[in-house]
Write a protein that holds these residues in place. Structure first.
Motif, PDB file in Angstrom:
ATOM      1  N   TRP A  63       0.860  -1.178   0.000  1.00 13.11           N
ATOM      2  CA  TRP A  63       0.000   0.000   0.000  1.00 13.11           C
ATOM      3  C   TRP A  63       0.900   1.233   0.000  1.00 13.11           C
ATOM      4  O   TRP A  63       2.011   1.184   0.534  1.00 13.11           O
ATOM      5  CB  TRP A  63      -0.866   0.052   1.250  1.00 13.11           C
ATOM      6  CG  TRP A  63      -1.950  -0.966   1.378  1.00 13.11           C
ATOM      7  CD1 TRP A  63      -3.285  -0.789   1.155  1.00 13.11           C
ATOM      8  CD2 TRP A  63      -1.836  -2.324   1.841  1.00 13.11           C
ATOM      9  NE1 TRP A  63      -3.995  -1.930   1.427  1.00 13.11           N
ATOM     10  CE2 TRP A  63      -3.129  -2.897   1.845  1.00 13.11           C
ATOM     11  CE3 TRP A  63      -0.753  -3.116   2.246  1.00 13.11           C
ATOM     12  CZ2 TRP A  63      -3.368  -4.203   2.243  1.00 13.11           C
ATOM     13  CZ3 TRP A  63      -0.990  -4.419   2.629  1.00 13.11           C
ATOM     14  CH2 TRP A  63      -2.291  -4.952   2.624  1.00 13.11           C
ATOM     15  N   TRP A  95      -4.323   6.783   0.620  1.00 13.60           N
ATOM     16  CA  TRP A  95      -3.710   5.461   0.511  1.00 13.60           C
ATOM     17  C   TRP A  95      -4.258   4.704  -0.692  1.00 13.60           C
ATOM     18  O   TRP A  95      -5.468   4.701  -0.933  1.00 13.60           O
ATOM     19  CB  TRP A  95      -3.946   4.662   1.785  1.00 13.60           C
ATOM     20  CG  TRP A  95      -3.043   5.129   2.890  1.00 13.60           C
ATOM     21  CD1 TRP A  95      -3.308   6.094   3.809  1.00 13.60           C
ATOM     22  CD2 TRP A  95      -1.721   4.659   3.154  1.00 13.60           C
ATOM     23  NE1 TRP A  95      -2.229   6.265   4.639  1.00 13.60           N
ATOM     24  CE2 TRP A  95      -1.243   5.393   4.260  1.00 13.60           C
ATOM     25  CE3 TRP A  95      -0.895   3.705   2.579  1.00 13.60           C
ATOM     26  CZ2 TRP A  95       0.030   5.194   4.791  1.00 13.60           C
ATOM     27  CZ3 TRP A  95       0.368   3.498   3.109  1.00 13.60           C
ATOM     28  CH2 TRP A  95       0.824   4.230   4.201  1.00 13.60           C
ATOM     29  N   PRO A 122      -4.178  -2.619  -2.141  1.00 15.55           N
ATOM     30  CA  PRO A 122      -2.831  -3.156  -2.226  1.00 15.55           C
ATOM     31  C   PRO A 122      -2.450  -3.591  -3.644  1.00 15.55           C
ATOM     32  O   PRO A 122      -3.316  -3.947  -4.445  1.00 15.55           O
ATOM     33  CB  PRO A 122      -2.901  -4.369  -1.311  1.00 15.55           C
ATOM     34  CG  PRO A 122      -4.314  -4.844  -1.444  1.00 15.55           C
ATOM     35  CD  PRO A 122      -5.142  -3.607  -1.598  1.00 15.55           C
ATOM     36  N   HIS A 153      -8.187   0.006   4.320  1.00 12.26           N
ATOM     37  CA  HIS A 153      -7.769   0.170   2.932  1.00 12.26           C
ATOM     38  C   HIS A 153      -7.483  -1.203   2.334  1.00 12.26           C
ATOM     39  O   HIS A 153      -6.715  -1.990   2.879  1.00 12.26           O
ATOM     40  CB  HIS A 153      -6.523   1.055   2.842  1.00 12.26           C
ATOM     41  CG  HIS A 153      -6.724   2.411   3.436  1.00 12.26           C
ATOM     42  ND1 HIS A 153      -7.212   3.478   2.719  1.00 12.26           N
ATOM     43  CD2 HIS A 153      -6.529   2.862   4.708  1.00 12.26           C
ATOM     44  CE1 HIS A 153      -7.296   4.534   3.503  1.00 12.26           C
ATOM     45  NE2 HIS A 153      -6.890   4.191   4.722  1.00 12.26           N
TER      46      HIS A 153
END
Length: 650
Positions: A333, A341, A344, A649
């Motif tokens: 990330w 952010w 991934p 995230h």
């Protein structure tokens, strides 16, 4: 003179698209894969009980029947041990007495329901808690010993010969019914992987696949049990297969076993009492152990391959990046230019099985490099940015021999790496070697090839060391042993390391972390044995002698938990973040630059491993944690010094 040896470079590749390949939803689900009915209670608690308290679906898979090593075995003893773990798990789920139902029993009057679970060529006994169907205990009933009828053991089939293993005859009729059931090694791995899919595993807990043979525990095979090692290695393969086909974000955590008996006790008294109370529910059901058995392990819980706090760092543009190893490889990330952010992004694993612990650092030209350890060989490898913007894999090898059958390769006792840079920008990596000392490699020139491994000596080092770069460009290295902390330092920038025989005598019940005060003074932080208080040993002045140790919270609640703190300095004040007794994050901040730390503040959450912390482009602290579902959680510092709510995230 050490010869210059270039790290092997293996191609340059771009990043994949953001991960979207998890077949199962990323809903938290803990699955333990262990050898025996008490391994989870002794070696994985309080983590198991913490997840249950948090309401996370929890399943434990027991590979062997736990029938014992006697010449003959009794199915009654096997059933008693099953009843013992049912009682223990019912207690962890909040059933503290038998008024509502018999906590150790299934069926009428009991708290559990039994189902024979068949799939993918395997069969298991599955017990589900009636009051919470997300709590399950699963028994494959494979033999742990050969006995008079020459049964093949779990350790033998994991080692590759004989090629097949039969379960115990759980229904009492060898000529009909589902039991005994036969597996090959590959079909056993396949069935275990299918169970991970069935239970939606997002975090898998396994045992120690390569016990430290320097930790002597009387009466134990290499300080452990051969079935523990076999169960861990089989679990590793099952997680790898599961990660390829169903959930590449699955997290894999390893735990030390019998040898925590000779490690500093790292649990605070409330956690120790609770762990002992849980095991006390099991103990009366085990006629072989009984008595006070288990108390030698209820004071501790240690990760075999800790993730550490070094998995976040800034790039050349001062933007944060976080890297996490999962069953599917390495994921990243990162902050974009607006400090949002992204990710991934999947880096893969180059066909290697990667350990959870890693360390990040920038090369002299600003390129990031991730340093990791191969779980299958113990060798150190890297994932590095190329000058053209892609990424490549490199190999730094091992300071010890990569050989030997099964789990006996010396290289498997090498720790995850830590890395820092010399004053001239040359990276230098440090590991705990198989002999229990420290080994190091460094770049021959900034951004260049690597020298060979050099032994820095030392003994009894437990886990990765800790390295800090001082205000004037020197490096100082610290390594925890069971009885003291070892210290090396560069007397001048870029100079060889010198061992410090006069370093204060302290004992750490955790890994180590370091921070720099506004004045440049180093603070070394760690957990104190027996009460898990966070402690600090600090320099009286930059480059000066050491004072302390001091307690972060003398006479106050230290928030418990395990593992080393994450340390970061923002606007002249250091902040420490720890994993607390609830499995979330607590932090403490210096009252003013170069002053003592204040009270702990609980930020909540539930994480795997320990938290990390870094500074964003504006110099504000960002706390990070990895959730049991494999998501990145982030909390940023506000202008008034408070922190934002956790946001997930990916």
């Amino acid at each position: 003179m050490v010869a210059v040896v270039a790290a092997a470079l293996i191609g340059i590749q771009g990043l994949s698209a953001p991960n979207a390949s998890a077949v199962i939803p990323l809903i938290p689900s803990f699955v333990q894969v262990v050898a025996h009915q008490d391994d989870d209670l002794l070696f994985m608690n309080p983590d198991v009980s913490g997840g249950i308290k948090a309401g996370v679906d929890t399943t434990t898979i027991y590979l062997t029947a736990g029938e014992g090593g006697e010449k003959t075995y009794s199915l009654d003893y096997v059933r008693d041990r099953q009843a013992g773990v049912r009682a223990a798990y019912a207690r962890m789920a909040g059933l503290t007495d038998d008024n509502e139902c018999r906590r150790d029993q299934a069926g009428p009057g009991g708290c559990w329901t039994l189902t024979e679970r068949s799939m993918s060529g395997g069969i298991a006994e599955e017990f589900t808690l009636d009051t919470w169907t997300g709590l399950k205990l699963v028994f494959l009933n494979l033999p742990e010993a050969s006995h008079t009828d020459d049964l093949v053991t779990l350790a033998e089939v994991e080692n590759g010969w004989p090629p097949a293993i039969k379960t115990l005859d759980m229904d009492g009729d060898p000529n009909s019914g589902a039991w005994p059931h036969e597996y090959t090694r590959s079909s056993l791995v396949g069935f275990t992987s299918a169970l991970l899919y069935w239970y939606g595993a997002t975090t898998v807990r396994a045992q120690d696949s390569a016990p430290d043979m320097q930790l002597s525990v009387p009466g134990k095979w290499h300080g452990d049990h051969e079935a523990h090692v076999a169960a861990s290695r089989l679990a590793d393969e099952a997680v790898r297969d599961y990660g390829r086909v169903a959930n590449e974000r699955v997290l894999l955590e390893h735990y030390r076993d019998y040898n925590i008996e000779v490690m500093p006790p790292n649990l605070a008294q409330p956690e120790r009492d609770e762990k002992d109370d849980i095991f006390a529910e099991y103990r009366p059901h085990d006629s072989v152990t009984g008595g006070t058995y288990g108390t030698e392990w209820t004071g501790a819980e240690y990760s075999r391959a800790p993730r550490g706090t070094k998995w976040v760092a800034r790039d050349g543009n001062m933007l944060l990046h976080a890297f996490v190893v999962t069953g599917g490889g390495l994921f990243e990330w990162f902050q974009d230019n607006a400090l949002n952010w992204q990710g991934p992004y999947a880096h893969g694993d180059n066909g290697w099985a990667l350990d959870a612990g890693l360390s990040l650092h920038n090369n002299a030209d600003g390129r990031m490099e991730v340093f990791l350890r191969r779980r299958d060989t113990g060798e150190i490898v890297t994932r590095f940015q190329s000058a053209g913007g892609g990424w490549g894999w490199g190999e730094l090898g091992s300071p010890n021999e990569v050989s030997g059958p099964w789990a006996n390769s010396p290289s498997l006792r090498v720790s995850s790496p830590v890395v820092s840079s010399n004053a001239d920008g040359r990276l230098q990596v440090f590991v705990r070697n198989a002999g229990g000392g420290i080994s190091t490699r460094w770049q021959a020139a900034p951004n260049g090839s690597w020298n060979g491994w050099t032994d820095m000596l030392g003994s009894d080092v437990q886990g990765p060391p800790e390295v800090v770069k001082t205000y004037n460009g020197r490096m100082e290295l610290f390594a925890p042993t069971r009885g003291r902390v070892l210290h090396w330092y560069q007397p001048a920038p870029n100079a060889p390391f010198v061992s410090d025989a006069n370093f204060p005598n302290i004992t750490a019940a955790s890994g180590l972390s370091t921070g720099l005060n506004a004045s440049g003074r180093i603070e070394l932080t760690y957990r104190r044995p027996n009460d898990a208080h966070t402690m600090t040993l600090y320099q009286a002045q930059p480059d000066g002698g050491w004072l302390g140790p001091g307690d972060f919270s003398p006479g106050a609640d230290a928030h418990g938990g395990v593992g080393e703190p994450a340390m970061v300095t923002s606007h002249g004040r250091m902040v420490a973040a720890i994993r607390n007794r609830g499995g979330g994050v607590s932090f403490s901040r210096q009252a003013a630059p170069d002053q003592p730390f204040g009270a702990w503040t609980d930020r909540g959450g539930l994480l795997v491993g320990v938290p990390a912390a870094g500074l964003d482009r504006d110099g504000n602290i960002v706390m990070l944690s990895i959730s049991p579902s494999g998501l990145l959680y982030v909390s940023g510092e506000r202008a008034d010094g408070s922190f934002s709510s956790w946001t997930s995230h990916g």
